[in-house]
Design a protein around this motif. Structure first.
Motif, short mmCIF file in Angstrom:
data_model
loop_
_atom_site.label_atom_id
_atom_site.label_comp_id
_atom_site.label_asym_id
_atom_site.label_seq_id
_atom_site.Cartn_x
_atom_site.Cartn_y
_atom_site.Cartn_z
N VAL A 269 51.89 39.04 44.79
CA VAL A 269 52.68 37.94 45.37
C VAL A 269 51.75 36.78 45.73
N ALA A 270 50.59 37.10 46.30
CA ALA A 270 49.66 36.04 46.75
C ALA A 270 49.16 35.21 45.57
N MET A 271 48.87 35.88 44.42
CA MET A 271 48.31 35.15 43.28
C MET A 271 49.28 34.12 42.71
N SER A 272 50.60 34.39 42.86
CA SER A 272 51.55 33.41 42.31
C SER A 272 52.21 32.58 43.43
N HIS A 273 51.62 32.62 44.62
CA HIS A 273 52.21 31.88 45.74
C HIS A 273 52.05 30.37 45.51
N PRO A 274 53.12 29.59 45.73
CA PRO A 274 53.05 28.16 45.40
C PRO A 274 51.97 27.38 46.17
N THR A 275 51.71 27.73 47.42
CA THR A 275 50.70 26.95 48.16
C THR A 275 49.38 27.70 48.33
N LEU A 276 49.42 29.04 48.37
CA LEU A 276 48.19 29.80 48.63
C LEU A 276 47.55 30.35 47.37
N GLY A 277 48.31 30.38 46.26
CA GLY A 277 47.90 31.10 45.05
C GLY A 277 46.52 30.71 44.54
N GLU A 278 46.27 29.42 44.36
CA GLU A 278 45.01 28.98 43.75
C GLU A 278 43.83 29.36 44.63
N ALA A 279 43.95 29.10 45.95
CA ALA A 279 42.85 29.42 46.88
C ALA A 279 42.62 30.93 46.91
N PHE A 280 43.69 31.69 46.81
CA PHE A 280 43.55 33.15 46.85
C PHE A 280 42.85 33.66 45.60
N LYS A 281 43.22 33.11 44.45
CA LYS A 281 42.57 33.53 43.20
C LYS A 281 41.08 33.20 43.24
N GLN A 282 40.76 32.03 43.79
CA GLN A 282 39.35 31.65 43.92
C GLN A 282 38.62 32.65 44.80
N HIS A 283 39.29 33.05 45.88
CA HIS A 283 38.67 34.03 46.79
C HIS A 283 38.40 35.35 46.06
N LEU A 284 39.38 35.80 45.25
CA LEU A 284 39.18 37.05 44.50
C LEU A 284 37.97 36.93 43.58
N LYS A 285 37.81 35.76 42.96
CA LYS A 285 36.65 35.56 42.08
C LYS A 285 35.37 35.62 42.91
N ASP A 286 35.41 35.03 44.10
CA ASP A 286 34.21 34.99 44.95
C ASP A 286 33.77 36.38 45.40
N VAL A 287 34.75 37.22 45.71
CA VAL A 287 34.39 38.55 46.25
C VAL A 287 34.24 39.61 45.16
N CYS A 288 34.57 39.26 43.91
CA CYS A 288 34.49 40.23 42.83
C CYS A 288 33.04 40.67 42.63
N PRO A 289 32.74 41.99 42.69
CA PRO A 289 31.36 42.44 42.53
C PRO A 289 30.82 42.17 41.13
N CYS A 290 31.70 41.91 40.16
CA CYS A 290 31.25 41.63 38.79
C CYS A 290 30.77 40.18 38.67
N GLY A 291 30.84 39.42 39.74
CA GLY A 291 30.41 38.02 39.69
C GLY A 291 31.57 37.14 39.29
N PRO A 292 31.45 35.83 39.57
CA PRO A 292 32.56 34.93 39.27
C PRO A 292 32.84 34.85 37.77
N SER A 293 34.11 34.83 37.41
CA SER A 293 34.49 34.71 36.01
C SER A 293 35.34 33.45 35.88
N PRO A 294 34.96 32.54 35.00
CA PRO A 294 35.71 31.29 34.91
C PRO A 294 37.12 31.47 34.37
N LYS A 295 37.32 32.51 33.51
CA LYS A 295 38.62 32.61 32.82
C LYS A 295 39.56 33.61 33.49
N LYS A 296 39.04 34.78 33.80
CA LYS A 296 39.93 35.89 34.16
C LYS A 296 39.32 36.65 35.33
N ILE A 297 40.13 37.12 36.24
CA ILE A 297 39.61 37.97 37.30
C ILE A 297 39.27 39.31 36.68
#
Ligand code: UTP
Length: 299
Positions: A269-297
């Protein structure tokens, strides 16, 4: 063919998998961002064109009824503070749909909970949605089932394929594909099969469209698996009597009454949220142990 106008949502379970959170708060009121799980489910019913919701409740679940009720005092306070957006949101919730409550005095099982709705549903086909089963889909899952019902005119259970090692957690159906897309004619149902009992991985999820005969069958259904009156046992009898279909719905389903399922639902739900979605996806990229991925989480 009788129209489906009513949806029964059992919410009387104990929610032991989510203790201690559910000691004082119904699990259906745990929030996915800013709305309780039960609101997403009622919104699915509304978006599917249903006219009335019947909640099967128990002691300690009054917060659910209150959530869909009009709150005069809160309304006044928000008006005084000119909080128009919040006012509109609250009015939206209390105007969503007619909600009726029926008590299940003891948690004797899902079959017993559904039986409680007999007087209010009457002699009509109806939907059952579990109060902790969330489905995310373009066309609401119930709408997909109603569209199929208009073609087959019989009971339908929604199913999804699960890994074989997980079949023991579900009601499992066996059946043959029909001419209708994603649809199977049910030949057998087994509640939580032990390994080797069934080679099917088609698992029933918390969406059912049932003929009213189910009530008479439930009256005569004795406690089954776990000492509870199992809906699956009554479904098997209904299926033998007049036939039943399984429908592989389109969408993603989450068991929000389970801790991991609940977390996954929040992320979706958070990833497709109209106001929070983009910031949340960025956060997932930031905390991903595989390192930031420009295209796909990536995890
Ligand atoms: P669950 O299997 O999730 O059971 O019920 P539960 O008691 O709610 O939760 P756990 O397993 O102890 O954590 C599926 C649905 O059926 C309802 C529940 O509220 C839930 O929506 N239910 C279950 C009833 O209404 N009454 C019952 O006696 C049992």
């Amino acid at each position: 063919m009788k129209k489906v106008r009513k949806a029964v949502i059992p919410v009387a379970g104990l929610g032991t998998r989510f203790l201690p959170a559910t000691k004082a708060i119904p699990k259906e009121m745990l929030t996915i961002i800013d709305r309780p799980t039960i609101q997403y489910i009622v919104e699915e019913v509304v978006a599917s064109g249903i006219e009335e919701v019947i909640l099967i409740t128990s002691d300690g679940k009054s917060a659910i009824e209150k959530h869909f009720d009009y709150d005069y005092e809160l309304d006044n306070v928000l008006k005084q503070k000119n909080k128009q957006e919040l006012l509109a949101e609250l009015n939206h919730i209390s105007n969503l749909i007619d909600v009726v409550s029926v008590r299940q005095k003891k948690p004797l099982g899902l079959g017993h909970a559904v039986k409680m709705a007999r007087k209010v549903v009457g002699d009509e086909p109806f939907l059952v949605l579990l109060g902790d089963d969330l489905v995310r889909s373009e066309t609401p899952c119930c709408r997909q089932m109603l569209d199929l019902y208009e073609q087959v005119g019989e009971s339908i259970v929604a199913i999804q394929r699960v890994p074989m090692e997980q079949t023991r957690n579900y009601g499992i159906i066996e059946g043959e594909a029909t001419g209708h897309e994603r649809t199977y004619k049910i030949s057998r149902m087994v509640e939580k099969p032990a390994p080797g009992v069934s080679d099917s991985n088609m698992a029933i999820i918390g969406r059912y469209l049932l003929m009213p005969e189910i009530f008479e069958i439930l009256e005569n259904t004795t406690p089954g698996h776990g000492g509870e009156i199992q809906l699956t046992d009554a479904l098997q009898a209904l299926s033998n009597r007049r036939g039943m279909y399984a429908y592989e719905f389109q969408g993603r389903r989450y068991d929000a009454g389970d801790k991991l399922g609940y977390l996954k639902a929040i992320v979706d739900v958070a990833m497709s949220h109209p106001t929070l979605g983009e910031a949340f996806k960025q956060h997932l990229k930031d905390v991903c142990p595989c390192g930031p991925s420009p295209k796909k989480i990536s995890c």
